[in-house]
Design a protein around this motif. Structure first.
Motif, PDB file in Angstrom:
ATOM      1  N   ASP A 204       0.811  -1.228   0.000  1.00 36.42           N
ATOM      2  CA  ASP A 204       0.000   0.000   0.000  1.00 36.42           C
ATOM      3  C   ASP A 204       0.839   1.271   0.000  1.00 36.42           C
ATOM      4  O   ASP A 204       0.343   2.339   0.346  1.00 36.42           O
ATOM      5  CB  ASP A 204      -0.919   0.011   1.235  1.00 36.42           C
ATOM      6  CG  ASP A 204      -0.139   0.125   2.547  1.00 36.42           C
ATOM      7  OD1 ASP A 204       1.104  -0.026   2.524  1.00 36.42           O
ATOM      8  OD2 ASP A 204      -0.757   0.377   3.592  1.00 36.42           O
TER       9      ASP A 204
ATOM     10  N   SER B  55     -14.961  13.616   2.677  1.00 36.40           N
ATOM     11  CA  SER B  55     -14.978  12.304   3.337  1.00 36.40           C
ATOM     12  C   SER B  55     -15.361  11.204   2.357  1.00 36.40           C
ATOM     13  O   SER B  55     -15.020  10.039   2.558  1.00 36.40           O
ATOM     14  CB  SER B  55     -15.959  12.312   4.514  1.00 36.40           C
ATOM     15  OG  SER B  55     -17.270  12.634   4.070  1.00 36.40           O
ATOM     16  N   GLU B  56     -16.062  11.577   1.280  1.00 36.47           N
ATOM     17  CA  GLU B  56     -16.454  10.596   0.272  1.00 36.47           C
ATOM     18  C   GLU B  56     -15.357  10.452  -0.779  1.00 36.47           C
ATOM     19  O   GLU B  56     -14.805  11.461  -1.248  1.00 36.47           O
ATOM     20  CB  GLU B  56     -17.758  11.014  -0.412  1.00 36.47           C
ATOM     21  CG  GLU B  56     -18.990  10.885   0.477  1.00 36.47           C
ATOM     22  CD  GLU B  56     -19.237   9.451   0.907  1.00 36.47           C
ATOM     23  OE1 GLU B  56     -19.224   8.545   0.048  1.00 36.47           O
ATOM     24  OE2 GLU B  56     -19.421   9.229   2.123  1.00 36.47           O
ATOM     25  N   PRO B  57     -15.031   9.229  -1.182  1.00 36.24           N
ATOM     26  CA  PRO B  57     -13.967   9.039  -2.176  1.00 36.24           C
ATOM     27  C   PRO B  57     -14.396   9.528  -3.554  1.00 36.24           C
ATOM     28  O   PRO B  57     -15.582   9.496  -3.891  1.00 36.24           O
ATOM     29  CB  PRO B  57     -13.763   7.516  -2.185  1.00 36.24           C
ATOM     30  CG  PRO B  57     -15.067   6.951  -1.717  1.00 36.24           C
ATOM     31  CD  PRO B  57     -15.611   7.941  -0.733  1.00 36.24           C
TER      32      PRO B  57
ATOM     33  N   LYS C  25      -5.825   7.720   1.646  1.00 39.43           N
ATOM     34  CA  LYS C  25      -6.804   7.208   2.612  1.00 39.43           C
ATOM     35  C   LYS C  25      -8.068   6.735   1.900  1.00 39.43           C
ATOM     36  O   LYS C  25      -8.665   5.711   2.259  1.00 39.43           O
ATOM     37  CB  LYS C  25      -7.145   8.278   3.650  1.00 39.43           C
ATOM     38  CG  LYS C  25      -6.041   8.493   4.672  1.00 39.43           C
ATOM     39  CD  LYS C  25      -6.427   9.521   5.716  1.00 39.43           C
ATOM     40  CE  LYS C  25      -7.491   9.001   6.663  1.00 39.43           C
ATOM     41  NZ  LYS C  25      -7.768   9.952   7.757  1.00 39.43           N
ATOM     42  N   HIS C  26      -8.491   7.462   0.872  1.00 33.24           N
ATOM     43  CA  HIS C  26      -9.656   7.033   0.079  1.00 33.24           C
ATOM     44  C   HIS C  26      -9.366   5.690  -0.602  1.00 33.24           C
ATOM     45  O   HIS C  26     -10.213   4.792  -0.606  1.00 33.24           O
ATOM     46  CB  HIS C  26     -10.003   8.083  -0.985  1.00 33.24           C
ATOM     47  CG  HIS C  26     -10.628   9.327  -0.451  1.00 33.24           C
ATOM     48  ND1 HIS C  26     -11.661   9.316   0.468  1.00 33.24           N
ATOM     49  CD2 HIS C  26     -10.374  10.650  -0.721  1.00 33.24           C
ATOM     50  CE1 HIS C  26     -12.018  10.565   0.747  1.00 33.24           C
ATOM     51  NE2 HIS C  26     -11.247  11.388   0.039  1.00 33.24           N
TER      52      HIS C  26
ATOM     53  N   MET D 153      -7.291   3.407   0.316  1.00 33.15           N
ATOM     54  CA  MET D 153      -7.258   2.363   1.336  1.00 33.15           C
ATOM     55  C   MET D 153      -8.667   1.962   1.772  1.00 33.15           C
ATOM     56  O   MET D 153      -8.991   0.766   1.853  1.00 33.15           O
ATOM     57  CB  MET D 153      -6.450   2.837   2.549  1.00 33.15           C
ATOM     58  CG  MET D 153      -4.968   3.003   2.280  1.00 33.15           C
ATOM     59  SD  MET D 153      -4.154   1.463   1.788  1.00 33.15           S
ATOM     60  CE  MET D 153      -4.305   0.516   3.298  1.00 33.15           C
ATOM     61  N   ASN D 154      -9.506   2.940   2.042  1.00 32.46           N
ATOM     62  CA  ASN D 154     -10.858   2.638   2.527  1.00 32.46           C
ATOM     63  C   ASN D 154     -11.673   1.856   1.501  1.00 32.46           C
ATOM     64  O   ASN D 154     -12.331   0.873   1.832  1.00 32.46           O
ATOM     65  CB  ASN D 154     -11.588   3.928   2.906  1.00 32.46           C
ATOM     66  CG  ASN D 154     -11.014   4.579   4.161  1.00 32.46           C
ATOM     67  OD1 ASN D 154     -10.401   3.901   4.982  1.00 32.46           O
ATOM     68  ND2 ASN D 154     -11.194   5.879   4.303  1.00 32.46           N
ATOM     69  N   VAL D 155     -11.605   2.304   0.248  1.00 31.53           N
ATOM     70  CA  VAL D 155     -12.372   1.628  -0.806  1.00 31.53           C
ATOM     71  C   VAL D 155     -11.806   0.229  -1.057  1.00 31.53           C
ATOM     72  O   VAL D 155     -12.559  -0.746  -1.192  1.00 31.53           O
ATOM     73  CB  VAL D 155     -12.341   2.474  -2.108  1.00 31.53           C
ATOM     74  CG1 VAL D 155     -12.927   1.688  -3.270  1.00 31.53           C
ATOM     75  CG2 VAL D 155     -13.113   3.777  -1.917  1.00 31.53           C
ATOM     76  N   SER D 156     -10.483   0.122  -1.108  1.00 34.02           N
ATOM     77  CA  SER D 156      -9.855  -1.177  -1.386  1.00 34.02           C
ATOM     78  C   SER D 156     -10.065  -2.171  -0.260  1.00 34.02           C
ATOM     79  O   SER D 156     -10.359  -3.337  -0.499  1.00 34.02           O
ATOM     80  CB  SER D 156      -8.353  -0.999  -1.617  1.00 34.02           C
ATOM     81  OG  SER D 156      -8.109  -0.504  -2.892  1.00 34.02           O
ATOM     82  N   LEU D 157      -9.892  -1.718   0.979  1.00 28.03           N
ATOM     83  CA  LEU D 157     -10.007  -2.624   2.117  1.00 28.03           C
ATOM     84  C   LEU D 157     -11.401  -3.233   2.208  1.00 28.03           C
ATOM     85  O   LEU D 157     -11.551  -4.429   2.476  1.00 28.03           O
ATOM     86  CB  LEU D 157      -9.674  -1.897   3.418  1.00 28.03           C
ATOM     87  CG  LEU D 157      -8.187  -1.764   3.749  1.00 28.03           C
ATOM     88  CD1 LEU D 157      -7.981  -0.960   5.014  1.00 28.03           C
ATOM     89  CD2 LEU D 157      -7.554  -3.139   3.917  1.00 28.03           C
ATOM     90  N   LYS D 158     -12.402  -2.431   1.964  1.00 31.39           N
ATOM     91  CA  LYS D 158     -13.774  -2.938   2.000  1.00 31.39           C
ATOM     92  C   LYS D 158     -13.960  -4.055   0.978  1.00 31.39           C
ATOM     93  O   LYS D 158     -14.548  -5.109   1.266  1.00 31.39           O
ATOM     94  CB  LYS D 158     -14.759  -1.797   1.723  1.00 31.39           C
ATOM     95  CG  LYS D 158     -16.217  -2.204   1.845  1.00 31.39           C
ATOM     96  CD  LYS D 158     -17.126  -0.999   1.606  1.00 31.39           C
ATOM     97  CE  LYS D 158     -18.596  -1.413   1.700  1.00 31.39           C
ATOM     98  NZ  LYS D 158     -19.509  -0.261   1.434  1.00 31.39           N
TER      99      LYS D 158
END
Length: 589
Positions: A162, A194-196, A243-244, A246-251
């Motif tokens: 990452d 806050s939204e990607p 961070k966006h 990471m958040n989208v990918s991790l989900k």
């Protein structure tokens, strides 16, 4: 509870020592000639040279000393000096009864539980999981479960990619597509959204497009490298994009790993190791271990007695950039501080062996890892297509893992509908469970280090050494137990197993008695394929018994109750084993 092999050795000790032979020569194995015997002791062969005697003479002496043993029904010395053994059926039944009553099926938990870090998965964020991620995920998950079953404290870490150039590539491709985003406005001073600015589907399109562009557009690649540097230097707008990502990918990654019945305790990545790198470099230099070579910083890893030359480990490139080795060493520092593990297990492509030799040696040489900490590398082979080459799509692309799952589920569904009449929803639900078993068993039944041919049609077969065959055996037992209850039968926990009455029933008892020995070996060798071998053998012996025996029509009620007890135990052992492999059985097939 002692394993059956340990008990046989104990029974033979007085015979060996009574004849004047050291007990260290007692070596007992499962016979590879079940037509001749169940177990074999080769101790006389081993002792012959030391005592200057013929092996057959030693074997005959030992056999004579075992006269009257209640454990053995037969024990014979055969040329050139083997000792062939058959167990007394009553003894065998009493041992398997103890297995049935034991929570861990006769397996002794670790006397000194260890803290173990298992590093597997290794997916890159912003990229979908593909077939290349399968082996690390399923082998690592199984080793984690085996280690926990043995009583150890296990922490699993996916260790995501990452923090590399892929991030700069994504940032610059996003810049080209959406230049008006606030992240690219140097005058913007507000809070970042806050939204990607992308969905997972868009993100999975952005990276390959950026990667392809970087190979033909030198200016774009240079921009991506600069973006990566700025991200790693803490530039706030790019960190917000990261961070966006990471958040989208991790989900998405958690969902896809979850579909494989694979989970992790830690979702850390290379980025988590970055704060430890400056201290790592400084420490290596202070200890005089790191030195400059052609502008790079390297650590020698060669050791006396090496059979071949090993190149130094590069910990910092000439341009000041860190490498994978630097990140992996920094990760060990972080893990030592957080968990103080006794052991590390890395499940990675075997082509990475040199990398891990370098990392492990630097870790030990520098004191990052303690001298007595075990550092294990489990290198796995390649999953190949029928052409013997790495598995690809028909057009030569890399197949997504989800697409592979769908292919094997469809193959199982097709086979199910050939012989059964199910509703669509039920059939799809069952085929998903059976498909996962086919996929995982097809992989795990091979020794991890070996390459293997992925054959969907064979792996999805309900016959032979396959996941569906194992599940079909469990479902058959469930069906028999349900019919027994329908007939008014009650499964009594206090029922005692009777001595096996024939060869096929004895085969089931013998296989059940070896569970603990098998598990100890599977853990010692970190080898899930040992469990696959075992449950195939148990399924085969049970199905032989099933075809030879009219279980529910047995007129002797005590014998029938013993059969039912035996069925329940086989089911429990098989289900315990498939859980260790990472899949489960449906109620019907």
């Amino acid at each position: 509870m002692k394993t059956i092999l340990d008990l046989i050795v104990e029974e033979l000790k007085p015979a060996f020592t009574g004849c004047g032979y050291d007990e260290k020569y007692i070596r007992v194995t499962v016979s590879n000639r079940p037509d001749l015997c169940e177990y074999q002791c080769n101790g006389a062969m081993a002792a012959a040279k030391a005592y200057k005697k013929k092996p057959i003479d030693i074997a005959n002496e030992v056999v004579e000393k075992t006269a009257g043993s209640k454990m053995f029904s037969e024990i014979n010395a055969v040329m050139p000096g083997f000792i062939n053994i058959r167990l007394n059926p009553c003894y065998l039944a009493s041992y398997v009864q103890q297995v049935a009553e034991d929570e861990k099926l006769g397996l002794n938990a670790a006397k000194k539980p260890e803290t173990i870090i298992i590093d597997y998965g290794g997916a890159n964020v912003a990229k979908p999981l593909h077939v290349g991620h399968l082996r690390s995920a399923v082998i690592g998950e199984s080793i984690k479960r085996i280690s926990r079953y043995m009583g150890h404290h296990v922490i699993s870490d996916v260790h995501l990619g990452d923090w590399g150039l892929q991030m700069g590539l994504i940032i610059e491709e996003l810049h080209d597509r959406q230049p008006d985003l606030v992240y690219f406005d140097p005058d913007y001073t507000g809070e970042y959204p806050s939204e990607p600015p992308f969905t997972i589907s868009e993100l999975e399109d952005i990276y390959p497009a950026a990667s392809a562009k970087s190979k033909v557009d030198a200016a774009f690649r240079e921009r991506a490298q600069q973006a990566t540097f700025k991200l790693q230097s803490g530039y706030a707008p790019f960190h917000a994009i990261w961070k966006h990502i990471m958040n989208v990918s991790l989900k998405d990654l958690k969902k896809n790993y979850g579909n494989l019945n694979v989970s992790f305790d830690l979702w850390k990545g290379e980025s988590d190791a970055q704060p430890y790198i400056p201290g790592l470099i400084e420490d290596l230099q202070k200890k005089g271990l790191a030195y400059e070579s052609d502008g790079a910083l390297v650590v020698d890893i060669a050791q006396e007695g090496d059979a071949k030359e090993y190149p130094p480990c590069i910990v910092r490139k000439s341009d000041g950039a860190a490498l994978y080795a630097t990140s992996d060493l920094a990760t060990i520092i972080e893990r030592e501080q957080d968990f103080h593990p006794d052991r590390y297990i890395y499940v990675v492509d075997k082509r990475q062996e040199l990398h891990f030799i370098q990392v492990f040696r630097v870790a030990k040489k520098s004191g990052i890892a303690k001298a007595d900490t075990e550092l294990d590398f489990i290198g796995f082979g390649t999953m190949n297509g029928k052409d013997g080459k790495p598995f690809k799509t028909r057009d030569g692309g890399v197949l997504r893992l989800q697409a592979l799952r769908e292919q094997i589920n469809d193959e199982v569904y097709k086979k199910m509908m050939e012989n059964r009449d199910y509703g669509e929803e039920e059939a799809r639900e069952i085929s998903a469970k059976v498909g996962l078993a086919a996929l995982k068993y097809g992989d795990l039944s091979n020794q991890a280090s070996k390459d293997y041919i992925f054959d969907i049609e064979r792996f999805a077969s309900f016959e032979g050494n396959t996941g569906p065959y194992i599940l079909y055996t469990i479902v058959r037992i469930k069906s028999l137990l349900a019919k027994y209850k329908e007939q008014g039968g009650v499964l009594n926990e206090d029922t005692k197993l009777l001595a096996p009455a024939n060869e096929s029933e004895t085969g089931v008892y013998l296989t059940l008695s070896r569970f603990a020995d098998m598990m100890e070996t599977a853990y010692k060798e970190l080898a899930p394929h040992k469990i696959c071998q075992y449950i195939y053998e148990l399924s085969e012996s049970f199905n032989h018994f099933y075809h030879e025996t009219k279980i529910l029509l047995e007129e002797d009620e005590k014998r029938k109750a013993s059969y039912i007890k035996l069925l329940s135990l086989v089911q429990k052992v098989l289900e315990s084993c498939i859980d260790l492999l990472g899949f489960e059985a449906p109620d019907k097939m």
